[in-house]
Write a protein that holds these residues in place. Structure first.
Motif, PDB file in Angstrom:
ATOM      1  N   ASN A   1      49.885  29.688  29.116  1.00  0.00           N
ATOM      2  CA  ASN A   1      48.672  29.963  28.524  1.00  0.00           C
ATOM      3  C   ASN A   1      47.800  30.751  29.517  1.00  0.00           C
ATOM      4  OD1 ASN A   1      47.744  27.755  29.808  1.00  0.00           O
ATOM      5  ND2 ASN A   1      46.328  27.365  28.444  1.00  0.00           N
ATOM      6  N   THR A   2      48.511  31.442  30.610  1.00  0.00           N
ATOM      7  CA  THR A   2      47.543  32.135  31.687  1.00  0.00           C
ATOM      8  C   THR A   2      48.177  33.347  31.543  1.00  0.00           C
ATOM      9  OG1 THR A   2      48.798  31.205  33.414  1.00  0.00           O
ATOM     10  CG2 THR A   2      46.893  29.956  32.968  1.00  0.00           C
TER      11      THR A   2
ATOM     12  N   LEU B   1      49.635  30.582  17.184  1.00  0.00           N
ATOM     13  CA  LEU B   1      48.488  29.924  17.114  1.00  0.00           C
ATOM     14  C   LEU B   1      48.490  29.613  15.641  1.00  0.00           C
ATOM     15  CD1 LEU B   1      45.584  29.584  18.031  1.00  0.00           C
ATOM     16  CD2 LEU B   1      44.769  31.742  17.431  1.00  0.00           C
TER      17      LEU B   1
ATOM     18  N   THR C   1      42.762  32.421  30.989  1.00  0.00           N
ATOM     19  CA  THR C   1      43.415  31.236  30.274  1.00  0.00           C
ATOM     20  C   THR C   1      42.927  31.122  28.944  1.00  0.00           C
ATOM     21  OG1 THR C   1      43.232  29.907  32.117  1.00  0.00           O
ATOM     22  CG2 THR C   1      43.543  28.813  30.134  1.00  0.00           C
ATOM     23  N   LEU C   2      44.139  31.311  27.866  1.00  0.00           N
ATOM     24  CA  LEU C   2      43.981  31.173  26.345  1.00  0.00           C
ATOM     25  C   LEU C   2      44.028  29.610  26.095  1.00  0.00           C
ATOM     26  CD1 LEU C   2      45.443  33.426  23.860  1.00  0.00           C
ATOM     27  CD2 LEU C   2      44.927  30.917  23.659  1.00  0.00           C
TER      28      LEU C   2
ATOM     29  N   PHE D   1      39.901  29.643  19.578  1.00  0.00           N
ATOM     30  CA  PHE D   1      40.538  29.760  20.775  1.00  0.00           C
ATOM     31  C   PHE D   1      39.267  30.056  21.769  1.00  0.00           C
ATOM     32  CE2 PHE D   1      41.430  33.820  19.015  1.00  0.00           C
ATOM     33  CZ  PHE D   1      41.040  34.602  19.692  1.00  0.00           C
TER      34      PHE D   1
ATOM     35  N   SER E   1      43.610  26.552  23.408  1.00  0.00           N
ATOM     36  CA  SER E   1      43.289  26.144  22.133  1.00  0.00           C
ATOM     37  C   SER E   1      44.524  24.952  22.107  1.00  0.00           C
ATOM     38  CB  SER E   1      43.872  27.190  21.221  1.00  0.00           C
ATOM     39  OG  SER E   1      43.909  26.529  19.929  1.00  0.00           O
TER      40      SER E   1
ATOM     41  N   LYS F   1      54.116  31.548  21.344  1.00  0.00           N
ATOM     42  CA  LYS F   1      53.196  32.277  21.146  1.00  0.00           C
ATOM     43  C   LYS F   1      52.319  32.574  19.870  1.00  0.00           C
ATOM     44  CE  LYS F   1      55.375  36.199  24.178  1.00  0.00           C
ATOM     45  NZ  LYS F   1      55.759  37.646  23.894  1.00  0.00           N
TER      46      LYS F   1
ATOM     47  N   GLN G   1      51.350  38.280  30.399  1.00  0.00           N
ATOM     48  CA  GLN G   1      51.363  36.547  30.180  1.00  0.00           C
ATOM     49  C   GLN G   1      52.033  36.115  31.620  1.00  0.00           C
ATOM     50  OE1 GLN G   1      53.829  35.034  26.926  1.00  0.00           O
ATOM     51  NE2 GLN G   1      52.667  33.090  27.205  1.00  0.00           N
TER      52      GLN G   1
ATOM     53  N   PHE H   1      47.569  26.515  20.119  1.00  0.00           N
ATOM     54  CA  PHE H   1      48.408  27.773  20.648  1.00  0.00           C
ATOM     55  C   PHE H   1      49.488  27.144  21.526  1.00  0.00           C
ATOM     56  CE2 PHE H   1      48.883  30.893  24.111  1.00  0.00           C
ATOM     57  CZ  PHE H   1      49.473  31.734  23.481  1.00  0.00           C
ATOM     58  N   ASP H   2      50.793  27.501  21.101  1.00  0.00           N
ATOM     59  CA  ASP H   2      51.979  27.423  21.809  1.00  0.00           C
ATOM     60  C   ASP H   2      52.479  28.450  22.699  1.00  0.00           C
ATOM     61  OD1 ASP H   2      54.417  27.189  22.749  1.00  0.00           O
ATOM     62  OD2 ASP H   2      55.452  26.022  21.036  1.00  0.00           O
ATOM     63  N   PRO H   3      52.074  28.579  23.934  1.00  0.00           N
ATOM     64  CA  PRO H   3      52.525  29.685  24.755  1.00  0.00           C
ATOM     65  C   PRO H   3      53.814  30.255  25.002  1.00  0.00           C
ATOM     66  CG  PRO H   3      52.099  27.860  26.220  1.00  0.00           C
ATOM     67  CD  PRO H   3      51.732  27.617  24.857  1.00  0.00           C
TER      68      PRO H   3
END
Length: 196
Positions: free
Chosen positions: A153-154, A122, A109-110, A189, A112, A120, A142, A115-117
């Protein structure tokens, strides 16, 4: 007369036989077989090797904005090819090593708030000014929302029993001086690893 009585009796017996319900089959209680399973693994190890660092980016007086610098997984950048910008220092892609049991399914998992998954991106901050870093990665895949197909975000990867490399890099937008003050732009992050 005897023949008539015999026929009548036979007819009555036949009628009773037709009217009598068939004997019910014996009740058999339903059953199913279940299985108890456990996957026993060693703890995952996750170590940081390098942070994402673009070094020092210098805007020439002629730079009007609208360009970006690409940082690759091998630490190289295309800064020298971007008009109006020059770079110094030692850029590095982000690098982490992860080890999970061979054949195990792992998730990273990223985390933050910036961060918009889906995009993408940051967001790097210097006070109220911001620069967008559009991330790319290698060593993991992803995950996506099954309904919208949007990125999450995983991330997923399969353990090999040995250390594996996860790299983070990407494209950094460089705004003009009027849109972004000089200074250090940064954000943090967190990578969190677990078995699935």
């Amino acid at each position: 007369m005897t023949m008539i009585k015999t026929l009548a009796t036979a007819a009555s017996v036949a009628a009773l036989a037709l009217a009598a319900p068939a004997a019910a089959a014996p009740y058999t209680p339903p059953s199913q077989t279940g299985t108890a399973t456990v996957r026993l693994y060693d703890a995952i190890t996750l170590d940081k090797v390098d942070d994402i660092d673009f070094g020092v980016v210098i805007r020439e007086s002629t730079y009007a904005g609208g360009s970006s610098i690409a940082l690759a997984a091998d630490d190289s950048t295309d800064c020298a090819t971007v008009a109006g910008l020059s770079c110094t220092g030692s850029p590095t892609a982000g690098e982490f090593t992860i080890r999970g049991d061979n054949g195990s399914d792992m998730s990273v998992t990223l985390g933050s708030a910036d961060f918009d998954p889906v995009t993408k991106v940051l967001t790097l901050r210097n006070g109220t000014d911001t620069l967008n870093l559009t991330l790319d990665w290698s060593g993991m895949t992803q995950d996506s929302d099954p309904l919208t197909s949007d990125g999450l975000n995983t991330f997923s990867l399969t353990g090999t029993g040995s250390a594996q490399t996860i790299s983070l890099y990407g494209d950094l937008e460089v705004k003009a001086a009027a849109d972004a003050a000089n200074g250090v732009y940064a954000n943090t992050f967190t990578l969190t690893a677990d078995y699935k």
